[in-house]
Design a protein around this motif. Structure first.
Motif: not given
Length: 91
Positions: A24-27, A30-33, A65-68
């Motif tokens: 959740l912190e990672w998400l 990256n809210l702009d994505k 790359a993002f999903l990794a």
């Protein structure tokens, strides 16, 4: 834009729970994505068995790359990940 469906491995609920805060912190960082994101639930809504994300990326390589970097992916939570190009029409 892409829609991503991540299916958890059977019996991996504890992996999900152990890594949920980091995910959740990672998400949130990256809210702009992110156009939309959330868990897929069991039929009775008592547990989580996957994730669906609609993500704003122009190129598949950038998305991969993002999903990794997802803490869930790093922890080996997913049995399968399906990625499809997506075009938002409504609203």
């Amino acid at each position: 834009m892409f829609v991503v469906h991540c299916q958890d491995k059977p019996g991996a609920q504890q992996i999900r729970l152990d890594n949920r805060a980091a995910h959740l912190e990672w998400l949130k960082s990256n809210l702009d994505k992110i156009a939309m994101a959330g868990p897929v639930q069991t039929e009775d809504r008592s547990g989580m068995v996957g994730s669906v994300l609609v993500l704003n990326f122009a190129e598949r390589a950038e998305l991969d790359a993002f999903l990794a970097q997802d803490p869930y992916a790093k922890a080996g939570l997913f049995e399968a990940v399906t990625v499809l190009p997506y075009k938002k029409v409504l609203p």
